[in-house]
Motif scaffolding. Structure first.
Motif, PDB file in Angstrom:
ATOM      1  N   PRO A   1       0.790  -1.242   0.000  1.00 38.76           N
ATOM      2  CA  PRO A   1       0.000   0.000   0.000  1.00 38.76           C
ATOM      3  C   PRO A   1       0.814   1.280   0.000  1.00 38.76           C
ATOM      4  CG  PRO A   1      -0.150  -1.131   2.123  1.00 38.76           C
ATOM      5  CD  PRO A   1       0.514  -2.076   1.177  1.00 38.76           C
TER       6      PRO A   1
ATOM      7  N   ALA B   1       1.354   3.704  -3.523  1.00 38.05           N
ATOM      8  CA  ALA B   1       0.910   5.102  -3.522  1.00 38.05           C
ATOM      9  C   ALA B   1       2.032   6.037  -3.954  1.00 38.05           C
ATOM     10  CB  ALA B   1       0.406   5.490  -2.126  1.00 38.05           C
TER      11      ALA B   1
ATOM     12  N   ASP C   1      -0.018   5.430   7.707  1.00 38.63           N
ATOM     13  CA  ASP C   1      -1.375   5.861   7.379  1.00 38.63           C
ATOM     14  C   ASP C   1      -1.801   5.300   6.028  1.00 38.63           C
ATOM     15  OD1 ASP C   1      -3.811   7.017   7.916  1.00 38.63           O
ATOM     16  OD2 ASP C   1      -3.320   8.890   6.888  1.00 38.63           O
TER      17      ASP C   1
ATOM     18  N   GLU D   1      -4.449   3.273   3.633  1.00 38.56           N
ATOM     19  CA  GLU D   1      -5.895   3.530   3.517  1.00 38.56           C
ATOM     20  C   GLU D   1      -6.709   2.720   4.523  1.00 38.56           C
ATOM     21  OE1 GLU D   1      -9.341   3.797   0.042  1.00 38.56           O
ATOM     22  OE2 GLU D   1      -7.400   2.868  -0.399  1.00 38.56           O
TER      23      GLU D   1
ATOM     24  N   GLN E   1      -7.858   3.818   8.580  1.00 43.28           N
ATOM     25  CA  GLN E   1      -9.025   4.572   9.046  1.00 43.28           C
ATOM     26  C   GLN E   1     -10.290   3.729   9.111  1.00 43.28           C
ATOM     27  OE1 GLN E   1     -10.387   7.563   6.070  1.00 43.28           O
ATOM     28  NE2 GLN E   1      -8.807   6.670   4.740  1.00 43.28           N
TER      29      GLN E   1
ATOM     30  N   ARG F   1       1.440   9.705   9.532  1.00 43.71           N
ATOM     31  CA  ARG F   1       1.152   9.732   8.092  1.00 43.71           C
ATOM     32  C   ARG F   1       2.385  10.126   7.283  1.00 43.71           C
ATOM     33  NH1 ARG F   1      -3.529  13.496   6.814  1.00 43.71           N
ATOM     34  NH2 ARG F   1      -4.783  11.650   7.277  1.00 43.71           N
TER      35      ARG F   1
END
Length: 344
Positions: free
Chosen positions: A77, A81, A277, A279, A282, A292
């Motif tokens: 992840p 990104a 941080d 996805e 959260q 983050r």
């Protein structure tokens, strides 16, 4: 078909200025470049790749090396990104990405051989490992290179402020009244793992807190399974910590699962903080407090460093450290001091 001359006529700039803007030359102002790129997008301009290659003596291709130790590849992840942000920033300038393969004509080749064969203009490397020989070979070569998530004084590198982020995490837990704080660490062979552990240790010492040896547990290569196993180890201690700072969100998620499987609750029984941080952070229950990393800015800075080298035809040894932020959600709880009984 829209040509470069059409772009010049639409914007009012000369053909030379338009060409420089499209090739990201430094002597074109940001305002001018933005106006030209907006016109390019609106008018649907697509340069002829063959003609452009002959004219500029460039392949307009950037090689990508992606090295991570969990075996998930581009599904990772954080790295995914970062590469997506990098792609957006170089694609608007006309570059394509070429992901590395060790095989050329059914023969295994090094990364350096692969990219020389393909004639790429530059290479972006996403790698946290200090000891990858082939990455070091690329960094030492003449090919413009930028390395993400690693530190070097001999190459262009971009990484988050891992140390400061870890320091902030411990500082926050301390502000909630926690003094028994453990760390589930990333692997010691990774730059991020080392820096986050150093930030934890320094912050704990600054706060005047003890760090029992058993409170620093190896979470392997930032895996969910590593976090689960490390948390079970902490839960088995005679005096377990009240809070845990983990070196990655994946470690934190694994730790939270171990806590729940043992019959405890987050944050009622144990407070947990992650790092990255991603996805998913959260959406888990409870939502994860974490540090983050700015993946958009990491990709942008990496693209800028690499394009500068490609345009100047010179390698740059420059380090860019991207700031991080503490994102407070619901996985940490303040400790309530027991009030002394009042005399009747």
């Amino acid at each position: 078909m829209v040509t470069i001359y059409d772009i010049a006529k639409e914007t009012g700039y000369s053909v030379t200025t338009v060409s420089k803007a499209l090739n990201n030359y430094s002597d074109v102002s940001s305002k001018t470049k933005r106006a030209i790129l907006d016109a390019v997008e609106e008018m649907g301009y697509l340069p002829n790749s063959h003609a452009r290659t002959l004219t500029t003596k460039k392949s307009w291709t950037i090689g990508v090396i992606f090295i991570e130790s969990l075996g998930v590849g581009m599904k990772h992840p954080f790295f995914n990104a970062v590469i997506e942000s990098f792609r957006k920033n170089v694609e608007v300038l006309g570059y394509d990405l070429l992901f590395a393969s060790r095989m050329i004509n059914n023969q295994q080749k090094s990364y350096l051989e692969q990219f020389k064969y393909r004639g790429v203009d530059g290479v972006v490397v996403v790698c946290s490992l200090f000891d990858d020989v082939q990455v070091k070979e690329l960094m030492d070569s003449s090919i413009p290179t930028v390395v993400i998530d690693l530190h070097s004084k001999e190459s262009a590198v971009v990484n988050s402020d891992n140390f400061a982020g870890s320091y902030k995490a411990v500082e926050y837990l301390y502000s909630l009244g926690h003094q028994s704080i453990a760390h589930i660490a990333g692997h010691a062979t990774t730059f991020a793992g080392q820096e986050r552990r150093n930030g934890f240790m320094t912050s704990m010492k600054t706060m005047g807190l003890d760090i029992p040896d058993e409170y620093v547990v190896n979470g392997d290569y930032f895996s969910r399974e590593g976090g689960y196993k490390a948390m079970k180890q902490l839960l088995s201690l005679p005096n377990p910590p009240t809070a845990i700072f983990t070196a990655a969100d994946s470690l934190a998620i694994g730790a939270m699962e171990a806590i729940k499987d043992a019959g405890y609750q987050v944050p009622d029984d144990f407070s947990v903080i992650g790092f990255d941080d991603i996805e998913l952070a959260q959406f888990i229950n409870p939502p994860l407090t974490t540090v983050r990393q700015d993946t958009e800015l990491i990709g942008e800075e990496s693209a800028d460093l690499l394009i500068k080298q490609i345009n100047s035809q010179q390698k740059i040894a420059q380090s860019v450290v991207v700031p991080v932020d503490l994102v407070i959600r619901d996985s940490c709880k303040a400790l309530v001091k027991e009030e002394s009984s009042k005399p009747s």
